[in-house]
Write an enzyme that holds these catalytic residues in place. Structure first.
Site, PDB file in Angstrom:
ATOM      1  N   HIS A   1      37.230  71.352 -50.900  1.00 43.22           N
ATOM      2  CA  HIS A   1      38.376  71.786 -50.202  1.00 43.22           C
ATOM      3  C   HIS A   1      38.232  73.227 -49.268  1.00 43.22           C
ATOM      4  O   HIS A   1      38.990  74.121 -49.372  1.00 43.22           O
ATOM      5  CB  HIS A   1      39.592  72.253 -51.571  1.00 43.22           C
ATOM      6  CG  HIS A   1      39.276  73.150 -52.408  1.00 43.22           C
ATOM      7  ND1 HIS A   1      39.553  73.303 -53.696  1.00 43.22           N
ATOM      8  CD2 HIS A   1      38.387  74.170 -52.388  1.00 43.22           C
ATOM      9  CE1 HIS A   1      39.190  74.062 -54.438  1.00 43.22           C
ATOM     10  NE2 HIS A   1      38.207  75.035 -53.547  1.00 43.22           N
TER      11      HIS A   1
ATOM     12  N   HIS B   1      42.956  80.387 -55.683  1.00 42.74           N
ATOM     13  CA  HIS B   1      41.942  81.347 -55.405  1.00 42.74           C
ATOM     14  C   HIS B   1      42.442  82.809 -55.352  1.00 42.74           C
ATOM     15  O   HIS B   1      42.375  83.188 -54.078  1.00 42.74           O
ATOM     16  CB  HIS B   1      40.908  80.961 -54.124  1.00 42.74           C
ATOM     17  CG  HIS B   1      40.340  79.616 -53.980  1.00 42.74           C
ATOM     18  ND1 HIS B   1      41.102  78.495 -53.906  1.00 42.74           N
ATOM     19  CD2 HIS B   1      39.075  79.169 -54.164  1.00 42.74           C
ATOM     20  CE1 HIS B   1      40.224  77.154 -54.129  1.00 42.74           C
ATOM     21  NE2 HIS B   1      39.145  77.755 -54.290  1.00 42.74           N
TER      22      HIS B   1
ATOM     23  N   HIS C   1      28.013  75.441 -53.789  1.00 38.24           N
ATOM     24  CA  HIS C   1      28.218  76.449 -52.810  1.00 38.24           C
ATOM     25  C   HIS C   1      28.128  77.812 -53.573  1.00 38.24           C
ATOM     26  O   HIS C   1      28.660  77.853 -54.751  1.00 38.24           O
ATOM     27  CB  HIS C   1      29.523  76.522 -51.995  1.00 38.24           C
ATOM     28  CG  HIS C   1      30.931  76.417 -52.659  1.00 38.24           C
ATOM     29  ND1 HIS C   1      31.201  75.567 -53.662  1.00 38.24           N
ATOM     30  CD2 HIS C   1      32.081  77.145 -52.489  1.00 38.24           C
ATOM     31  CE1 HIS C   1      32.721  75.740 -53.886  1.00 38.24           C
ATOM     32  NE2 HIS C   1      32.920  76.615 -53.415  1.00 38.24           N
TER      33      HIS C   1
ATOM     34  N   GLU D   1      33.502  74.990 -59.637  1.00 33.03           N
ATOM     35  CA  GLU D   1      34.737  74.011 -59.248  1.00 33.03           C
ATOM     36  C   GLU D   1      34.608  72.693 -59.635  1.00 33.03           C
ATOM     37  O   GLU D   1      35.474  71.994 -59.836  1.00 33.03           O
ATOM     38  CB  GLU D   1      35.099  74.310 -57.467  1.00 33.03           C
ATOM     39  CG  GLU D   1      35.555  75.652 -57.494  1.00 33.03           C
ATOM     40  CD  GLU D   1      35.954  75.625 -55.964  1.00 33.03           C
ATOM     41  OE1 GLU D   1      36.565  76.752 -55.640  1.00 33.03           O
ATOM     42  OE2 GLU D   1      35.312  75.115 -55.143  1.00 33.03           O
TER      43      GLU D   1
END
Ligand code: DHB
Ligand code: FE
Length: 300
Positions: free
Chosen positions: A28, A75, A209, A256
């Site tokens: 995302h 977030h 990431h 995540e």
């Protein structure tokens, strides 16, 4: 057996119940949303990424559900360090896009399904998972970017959405095993809802990431692709992977990916049913600082 009882318990009863038709998994990355909002999707950097989602949009046109149960993480948009729910279900009638620093994204508001969401909350809490119930929730890129990737940029979203937030930002975060078990509880909850709704469950975030520190920019293609292989073929084993492995191999934000295990846990094969059918698999690097992964599985 009276006619009423037959309707409640007879062979036709399951036709009147909600069912999970498919699970969808996707990264995302916020830069994907920015590329859409700024009209850059045809640029050479972005074109191959969006091309990977063309089959998905076609599949979605042919397999549109009534409701998407969308697992994502906020977030620090709606929740900040002042309040950190581990699992939170959005039970409101609608959810506006939040302002993540550049104003709210120009995407439609999300229309919820308060009745199904409340039923899921009731069922899942009774299955001993503690959910936070949220009626005041603004949704961020974690939810809106996957919506664009699967539905494009319509005037209004063509489905109802139940936002389901998982804390993967501030430790302690839930384990993959807990997320996998939660997915199983969510499937039981959805399938006990007394209306013939088609429901998809989506897991978002990842893949590898790391946004900060000396390892910022870390991407681990091999580990990501192994994760995709294992999510398809041996999710119960994959659910045993520890936090430290995610962080070491997939970077600090790679954690995540535990959210994908919620969606995978909701497939019937986890509970003795047939294996899901893989409809699409896509992997691309990089998008901004992130590896992008995407799967579609139809439930059988
Ligand atoms: C970025 C942020 C995310 O939440 C994510 O999942 C991937 C990338 C980013 O800021 O680049
Ligand atoms: Fe994220």
């Amino acid at each position: 057996m009276g006619e009423h009882a037959a309707r409640q318990t007879g062979a036709g009863a399951s036709e009147g119940h909600a069912r999970i038709t498919a699970s969808v998994y996707t990264s995302h990355v916020p830069a994907i949303g920015a590329a859409i909002d700024l009209g850059k999707t045809e640029e050479p950097y972005w074109k191959p990424l969006f091309a990977g989602y063309e089959p998905s949009k076609q599949w979605m046109r042919e397999n549109k559900p009534d409701v998407v149960f969308l697992v994502y993480n906020d977030h620090a948009t709606s929740f900040d360090l002042g309040m950190i729910p581990t699992f939170a279900i959005g039970t409101a009638a609608e959810f506006e896009p939040g302002d993540e620093g550049y104003g709210p994204r120009p995407v439609p508001k999300v229309i919820g399904h308060p009745e199904l969401a409340s039923h899921i909350a009731q069922s899942v809490i009774q299955q001993d998972f503690d959910l936070t119930i949220v009626n005041d929730l603004k949704v961020d890129h974690g939810l809106t970017v996957p919506m664009n990737l699967l539905f494009g940029s319509p005037e209004a979203w063509p489905v109802k959405v139940i936002p389901f937030h998982v804390n993967v930002v501030q430790y302690p975060v839930p384990s993959g095993a807990r997320c996998f078990a939660l997915g199983q509880a969510i499937r039981r909850a959805i399938e006990s809802y007394d209306a013939p709704l088609k429901v998809q469950i989506w897991g978002t975030g990842g893949m590898s990431h790391q946004l900060q520190g000396p390892r910022a920019g870390l991407i681990n293609k091999e580990w990501d692709n192994k994760f995709l292989d294992r999510l398809i073929a041996e999710p119960a084993e994959l659910a045993k992977v520890s936090h430290i492995e995610y962080v070491r191999e997939a970077g600090s934000e790679g954690i995540e990916l535990v959210m994908w295990l919620i969606a995978r846990g909701a497939m019937s094969d986890v509970d003795g049913g047939p294996a899901p059918t893989l409809k699409h698999r896509f992997f691309h690097v990089p998008a901004s600082n992130t590896a992008v992964g995407h799967l579609i599985m139809e439930n059988n």
